[in-house]
Scaffold this motif. Structure first.
Motif, mmCIF file in Angstrom:
data_model
loop_
_atom_site.group_PDB
_atom_site.id
_atom_site.type_symbol
_atom_site.label_atom_id
_atom_site.label_comp_id
_atom_site.label_asym_id
_atom_site.label_seq_id
_atom_site.Cartn_x
_atom_site.Cartn_y
_atom_site.Cartn_z
ATOM 1 N N VAL A 78 -29.977 -65.218 -3.997
ATOM 2 C CA VAL A 78 -30.154 -63.868 -4.554
ATOM 3 C C VAL A 78 -29.529 -62.839 -3.625
ATOM 4 C CG1 VAL A 78 -31.851 -62.114 -5.179
ATOM 5 C CG2 VAL A 78 -32.217 -64.485 -5.848
ATOM 6 N N CYS A 79 -29.788 -62.971 -2.325
ATOM 7 C CA CYS A 79 -29.223 -62.026 -1.354
ATOM 8 C C CYS A 79 -27.700 -62.039 -1.381
ATOM 9 C CB CYS A 79 -29.712 -62.365 0.050
ATOM 10 S SG CYS A 79 -31.356 -61.748 0.440
ATOM 11 N N TYR A 80 -27.117 -63.231 -1.355
ATOM 12 C CA TYR A 80 -25.660 -63.316 -1.266
ATOM 13 C C TYR A 80 -25.003 -62.840 -2.551
ATOM 14 C CZ TYR A 80 -26.823 -66.115 2.829
ATOM 15 O OH TYR A 80 -27.330 -66.545 4.029
ATOM 16 N N ARG A 81 -25.666 -63.033 -3.686
ATOM 17 C CA ARG A 81 -25.139 -62.484 -4.928
ATOM 18 C C ARG A 81 -25.108 -60.960 -4.884
ATOM 19 N NH1 ARG A 81 -24.710 -65.115 -9.735
ATOM 20 N NH2 ARG A 81 -24.951 -67.379 -9.679
ATOM 21 N N PHE A 217 -34.308 -65.222 -13.799
ATOM 22 C CA PHE A 217 -34.133 -63.906 -13.161
ATOM 23 C C PHE A 217 -32.655 -63.571 -12.982
ATOM 24 C CE2 PHE A 217 -33.425 -61.530 -9.196
ATOM 25 C CZ PHE A 217 -34.076 -60.341 -9.508
ATOM 26 N N ILE A 218 -31.875 -64.525 -12.502
ATOM 27 C CA ILE A 218 -30.468 -64.245 -12.201
ATOM 28 C C ILE A 218 -29.631 -64.109 -13.464
ATOM 29 C CG2 ILE A 218 -28.384 -65.236 -11.166
ATOM 30 C CD1 ILE A 218 -30.165 -66.430 -8.991
ATOM 31 N N TYR A 219 -29.856 -65.007 -14.435
ATOM 32 C CA TYR A 219 -28.963 -65.077 -15.587
ATOM 33 C C TYR A 219 -29.508 -64.433 -16.860
ATOM 34 C CZ TYR A 219 -26.446 -68.459 -12.725
ATOM 35 O OH TYR A 219 -25.748 -69.064 -11.712
ATOM 36 N N ARG A 220 -30.811 -64.110 -16.882
ATOM 37 C CA ARG A 220 -31.381 -63.598 -18.127
ATOM 38 C C ARG A 220 -32.173 -62.297 -17.949
ATOM 39 N NH1 ARG A 220 -28.167 -66.443 -19.805
ATOM 40 N NH2 ARG A 220 -28.310 -68.168 -21.293
ATOM 41 N N GLY A 230 -23.795 -55.443 -8.412
ATOM 42 C CA GLY A 230 -23.727 -54.736 -7.148
ATOM 43 C C GLY A 230 -23.015 -55.530 -6.075
ATOM 44 N N GLY A 231 -23.126 -56.852 -6.124
ATOM 45 C CA GLY A 231 -22.455 -57.692 -5.141
ATOM 46 C C GLY A 231 -20.988 -57.896 -5.451
ATOM 47 N N LEU A 232 -20.656 -58.089 -6.741
ATOM 48 C CA LEU A 232 -19.277 -58.365 -7.121
ATOM 49 C C LEU A 232 -18.427 -57.104 -7.200
ATOM 50 C CD1 LEU A 232 -19.839 -61.043 -9.924
ATOM 51 C CD2 LEU A 232 -19.073 -61.425 -7.575
ATOM 52 N N ALA A 233 -19.025 -56.029 -7.678
ATOM 53 C CA ALA A 233 -18.263 -54.788 -7.884
ATOM 54 C C ALA A 233 -19.121 -53.586 -7.508
ATOM 55 C CB ALA A 233 -17.800 -54.691 -9.340
ATOM 56 N N PRO A 234 -19.226 -53.274 -6.228
ATOM 57 C CA PRO A 234 -20.088 -52.171 -5.786
ATOM 58 C C PRO A 234 -19.727 -50.827 -6.408
ATOM 59 C CG PRO A 234 -19.380 -53.511 -3.919
ATOM 60 C CD PRO A 234 -18.593 -53.971 -5.097
ATOM 61 N N LEU A 235 -18.429 -50.567 -6.582
ATOM 62 C CA LEU A 235 -18.016 -49.286 -7.160
ATOM 63 C C LEU A 235 -18.433 -49.186 -8.631
ATOM 64 C CD1 LEU A 235 -14.449 -48.838 -5.600
ATOM 65 C CD2 LEU A 235 -16.608 -47.771 -4.913
#
Length: 354
Positions: A78-81, A217-220, A230-235
């Motif tokens: 979860v953190c690293y995502r 939680f992560i996928y649904r 937020g992890g993949l595209a902060p902007l």
């Protein structure tokens, strides 16, 4: 000169194939390592990789070690995502185990107000709270002072270990323990119920439920979606109004809570008391587990089994082949190195550029 360039397109299935390729390369270099050490490579691989799977007892021991690894890896995923680099799951596990052990000891005496299952539930909650509170220190320092969470979470691990040493030499020390730094052994009613007439305990079932819950939680869930974006595209996340501050706190509290639960299960499970060493490094090994599992909860279960196999194989190689105890860490390091190398070569390519 040789230069790394981003591939035009790397297929998704190749990214999932990377851990398997890394494992095969680790086995290959493991053969070379056994040859260098003067051991028969076939015997070495048999002891290291096959012996831990030969009986029901061995498999339950494998699953026993898988439980804390997967719980820590679920939180780290979860953190690293969310692009929050928590390296302190080991310290959060220790804090959770210490909190759970202190809770059990508070009720492990005649005339206590609670007993049995109620204390185990309370100890597990205390473990989750202890791990989450320890992770919240990292979140607060990052949020308030922009401190680097990698360094803070890592350094807090050593503080947690020192706090554990103080506890077993001070307030939690067994007065009848002949001055050894440890708490008294918990009464049997305060130990987790066992499964299959083995040391495997009910915490394994809780781990599977936690993995299913984290998958949802992560996928649904919208909260999980916010963390991933937020992890993949902060902007893009900032443009959409997603709070990076909430993502920081939520991811670290989840990660710390799950690591604290792992610590609680270790103390009330196979250890049965508070010792100067609660974990052989599960929190650090869980980093490898998370990446082997591709930051996926289901993948983390398989990654946890692989690292558990290395733990058991290292112990057997030490006792049967006379190899050093560092074999476990060596195989873990090789696996991580091979995984990073495979990921790099999948997403990048070498080109000769003049």
């Amino acid at each position: 000169m040789l230069k790394l360039e981003l591939r035009p397109a790397s297929s998704r299935w190749m990214a999932y194939f990377s851990p398997l390729l890394a494992l095969l390369l680790t086995v290959f270099f493991g053969v070379l390592l056994f040859l260098i050490l003067g051991k028969n490579p076939l015997t070495g691989l048999q002891v290291f990789l096959l012996e831990p799977l030969r009986s029901q007892t061995a498999i339950t021991e494998l699953l026993l070690k898988t439980t804390p690894l997967v719980l820590c890896a679920l939180g780290l995923s979860v953190c690293y995502r969310a692009n929050v680099w928590n390296i302190g799951a080991e310290g959060q596990l220790i804090a959770g185990g210490l909190a759970a052990g202190a809770t059990v000891l508070a009720f492990d005496h005649p005339g206590a107000a609670l007993s049995g299952a109620a204390v185990l539930v309370l100890a597990t909650i205390a473990g989750v709270a202890g791990g989450a509170c320890w992770a919240s220190i990292t979140a607060w320092l990052r949020d308030r002072f922009h401190a680097n969470e990698i360094l803070v979470s890592l350094m807090l691990t050593y503080i947690a270990q020192l706090l554990l040493m103080y506890a077993v030499n001070g307030p939690l020390k067994d007065p009848d323990g002949m001055n050894f730094p440890q708490s008294k052994v918990f009464s049997s009613e305060f130990l987790l119920p066992h499964l299959f007439h083995s040391r495997l305990h009910i915490g394994f079932v809780v781990m599977l439920i936690a993995a299913a819950g984290m998958t949802v939680f992560i996928y649904r869930s919208f909260a999980g979606y916010r963390l991933t974006v937020g992890g993949l595209a902060p902007l893009a996340a900032r443009y959409a109004g997603f709070s990076s501050r909430k993502a920081l706190w939520l991811s670290l509290l989840i990660s710390g809570g799950l690591a604290g639960m792992a610590g609680a299960f270790e103390v009330t499970g196979p250890i049965g008391q508070v010792l100067p060493s609660i974990s052989p490094g599960y929190g650090f090994a869980a980093i490898i587990v998370a990446f082997i599992g591709r930051l996926n909860p289901v993948g983390a279960i398989f990654g946890g089994m692989v690292l558990s196999l290395f733990y058991l194989g290292g112990e057997m190689a030490q006792s049967r082949l006379g190899l050093p105890s560092a074999m476990t860490g060596l195989f873990q390091g090789m696996l991580l190195f091979m995984l990073l190398a495979c990921d790099t070569l999948i997403h990048y390519r070498l080109r000769w550029k003049q």
